[in-house]
Write a protein that holds these residues in place. Structure first.
Motif, PDB file in Angstrom:
ATOM      1  N   SER A 263       0.862  -1.182   0.000  1.00  0.00           N
ATOM      2  CA  SER A 263       0.000   0.000   0.000  1.00  0.00           C
ATOM      3  C   SER A 263       0.899   1.233   0.000  1.00  0.00           C
ATOM      4  CB  SER A 263      -0.917  -0.003   1.227  1.00  0.00           C
ATOM      5  OG  SER A 263      -1.920   0.981   1.124  1.00  0.00           O
ATOM      6  N   ILE A 264       0.837   1.994  -1.081  1.00  0.00           N
ATOM      7  CA  ILE A 264       1.746   3.127  -1.284  1.00  0.00           C
ATOM      8  C   ILE A 264       1.003   4.438  -1.065  1.00  0.00           C
ATOM      9  CG2 ILE A 264       3.296   4.280  -2.902  1.00  0.00           C
ATOM     10  CD1 ILE A 264       3.592   1.628  -4.371  1.00  0.00           C
ATOM     11  N   GLU A 265       1.383   5.150  -0.013  1.00  0.00           N
ATOM     12  CA  GLU A 265       0.829   6.472   0.297  1.00  0.00           C
ATOM     13  C   GLU A 265      -0.698   6.467   0.275  1.00  0.00           C
ATOM     14  OE1 GLU A 265       2.966   9.571  -1.852  1.00  0.00           O
ATOM     15  OE2 GLU A 265       4.822   8.412  -1.667  1.00  0.00           O
ATOM     16  N   MET A 266      -1.246   5.428   0.860  1.00  0.00           N
ATOM     17  CA  MET A 266      -2.693   5.263   0.986  1.00  0.00           C
ATOM     18  C   MET A 266      -3.169   5.635   2.384  1.00  0.00           C
ATOM     19  SD  MET A 266      -5.740   4.119   0.171  1.00  0.00           S
ATOM     20  CE  MET A 266      -7.160   3.530   1.115  1.00  0.00           C
ATOM     21  N   LEU A 267      -2.364   5.322   3.397  1.00  0.00           N
ATOM     22  CA  LEU A 267      -2.771   5.574   4.779  1.00  0.00           C
ATOM     23  C   LEU A 267      -3.104   7.042   5.004  1.00  0.00           C
ATOM     24  CD1 LEU A 267      -3.143   4.553   7.688  1.00  0.00           C
ATOM     25  CD2 LEU A 267      -0.696   4.950   8.048  1.00  0.00           C
ATOM     26  N   GLU A 268      -2.406   7.936   4.304  1.00  0.00           N
ATOM     27  CA  GLU A 268      -2.627   9.369   4.477  1.00  0.00           C
ATOM     28  C   GLU A 268      -4.047   9.787   4.098  1.00  0.00           C
ATOM     29  OE1 GLU A 268       1.549   8.774   2.689  1.00  0.00           O
ATOM     30  OE2 GLU A 268      -0.361   7.721   2.852  1.00  0.00           O
ATOM     31  N   ALA A 269      -4.690   9.012   3.222  1.00  0.00           N
ATOM     32  CA  ALA A 269      -6.043   9.337   2.769  1.00  0.00           C
ATOM     33  C   ALA A 269      -7.127   8.665   3.609  1.00  0.00           C
ATOM     34  CB  ALA A 269      -6.211   8.929   1.305  1.00  0.00           C
ATOM     35  N   VAL A 270      -6.731   7.844   4.570  1.00  0.00           N
ATOM     36  CA  VAL A 270      -7.697   7.065   5.343  1.00  0.00           C
ATOM     37  C   VAL A 270      -8.406   7.922   6.392  1.00  0.00           C
ATOM     38  CG1 VAL A 270      -7.868   5.211   7.063  1.00  0.00           C
ATOM     39  CG2 VAL A 270      -6.601   4.844   4.935  1.00  0.00           C
TER      40      VAL A 270
END
Length: 470
Positions: A263-270
């Motif tokens: 998961s690439i730079e996805m957590l920031e959008a969660v």
């Protein structure tokens, strides 16, 4: 803390500069501690403010001082960004100006923060756009569905919208560095051909294609229709459709179990409220003994505590519903989900270089962006966004983490990746170095190690004291 001097400057407009406005701007700028700031106001003069300590130089050319001042007083730093979007001020070097302002953040702390009702309204706007099911798709669409033609103008040919991993930041192409990033993330999984990889947030399909070429089966999910259409066509054109399935799907709705996950730079959008859900999903979706490779933008803990109490420019205008974790928060969430940490690497300087390349390409394609129907305000908003992020990574306020976790199981007992794996980010060396800062410097809020290192490089030797003495 600072000295003011007036220098002659070429007239900027035919209007007379109001003396009262000049005094108000002077009162703000006299708090400068590091570097210098040249303020050009309408009229035939300019004011140069020098901080007590050496540092970078910035310049601001104010076309509409009253409008800028009103926005600063009512909206604080958000108003400063909005004034740029509206053309109230210009600068020959936007990252350079933002660098000076960020380096002086603590010393300019007494400046305008905006009216309380304005800050509360911004926080409410941000909270109403949280990433509950349904709203998350709208938030993603607002940013990623601007159109593939738009992103194609200034991203690398592979349409990779995340930090690259450079071996040589001066000479290497962005495309080559992006391919290296994919390879590093996949290498960390230690995956074998035929294994099933889940990618949460598959973007335009770059990593899915790279993984499929290694013989992996790939399932990727995204909430962007534009991205999905492009990625599916890309995979079909590469002849890899038999190995790759891409879906328009929320990570919360994924079922089944996979060998590994990226998961690439996805957590920031969660969004912070959904971090536990995200990490629990990772644990549920990956088999025991499987690995999870994450690439995440982080913010140091001291800045995070202030950041979470407000809504910033990025959350209001660029990534609605977004929230950056601190490394401590990320580790705590992974631990609560029962994931075993294997490795951390830091690449903040590489993200700064990636953003410089993107912003340069964005400027080069300004006419083409306008031809797509995006007006000057939109283009200035994106210019500010790219410069704002570049300075964040250069200063150390934000950093980039690649972290590898393992789902506990019989195969995973006692295993760790080698702690001696190479570190490619200067911050690793900086964090272990004997760092010094200028005497009299406020350290509160200056906890990013690259930010402290930048202060030290600019400071006179006579004004330096060991960090441990502060």
């Amino acid at each position: 803390m600072s000295a003011e001097e007036t220098i002659d400057a070429r007239p900027l407009t035919s209007r007379t500069r109001p003396a009262g406005l000049s005094r108000l701007f002077a009162a703000l700028c006299r708090q400068l501690a590091f570097g210098s700031l040249l303020v050009r106001l309408p009229g035939d003069r300019a004011d140069l403010y020098r901080g007590r300590f050496a540092g970078p130089a910035g310049e601001i050319v104010i076309a509409r001082p009253l409008r800028l001042l009103l926005r600063l007083l009512t909206r604080g730093d958000i108003g400063f960004a909005e004034s740029y979007m509206e053309g109230d001020w210009e600068t020959p070097d936007l990252p350079g100006l933002l660098d000076v302002l960020q380096l002086n953040e603590e010393h300019l702390g007494a400046g305008p923060k905006g009216l309380r009702w304005s800050r509360r309204l911004d926080r409410l706007t941000h909270r109403l756009r949280d990433n509950r099911p349904g709203m998350s798709r709208r938030n993603i669409a607002r940013h990623y569905d601007l159109g593939n033609d738009f992103y194609r103008l200034w991203l690398d040919p592979g349409l990779t919208y995340s930090a690259a991993l450079f071996a040589d930041r001066e000479r290497e192409s962005l495309e080559t560095a992006q391919v290296r990033k994919y390879a590093r993330l996949l290498d960390d999984l230690d995956a074998r051909p035929g294994q099933h990889l889940l990618e949460i947030g598959c973007g335009w399909g770059g990593l899915a294609e790279a993984a499929a070429r290694r013989g992996l089966r790939v399932t990727g999910v995204t909430l962007s229709r534009e991205q999905l259409d492009y990625a599916q066509a890309r995979i079909a054109a590469a002849g890899l459709s038999d190995r790759v399935e891409l879906r328009l799907q929320d990570y919360r709705d994924i079922r089944g179990q996979f060998d590994h996950c990226v998961s690439i730079e996805m957590l920031e959008a969660v969004g912070e409220a959904y971090w536990p859900t995200y990490f629990q999903a990772l644990r549920r979706l990956v088999r025991p003994g499987g690995r999870i490779s994450l690439q995440v933008i982080t913010m140091n803990e001291d800045d995070f505590l202030r950041y979470r109490r407000s809504a910033d420019f990025i959350q209001l205008y660029i990534f609605p519903g977004g929230m950056l974790p601190s490394p401590e928060r990320l580790r705590a969430q992974a631990d609560a989900a029962g994931l075993t940490p294997l490795q951390e690497r830091w690449y903040g300087a590489d993200y700064a270089e990636t953003l410089r390349r993107w912003r340069r390409a964005f400027h080069d394609q300004s006419s083409a962006v306008a031809a797509l129907g995006y007006d000057a305000r939109f283009r200035r908003m994106w210019d500010y966004y790219l410069a704002y992020c570049e300075v964040g990574f250069d200063s150390g306020v934000t950093d980039l983490l690649q972290a590898v976790f393992e789902v506990p199981g019989p195969e995973a007992a006692g295993r760790r990746l080698s702690a001696a794996l190479p570190q490619t980010d200067e911050s690793a060396a900086t964090k272990s170095a004997s760092t010094t800062v200028p005497a009299g410097c406020k350290l509160t809020g200056l906890t990013g190690f690259r930010r402290i290192d930048r202060i030290c490089r600019h400071a006179d030797d006579g004004n330096r004291v060991p960090l441990r003495s502060c």
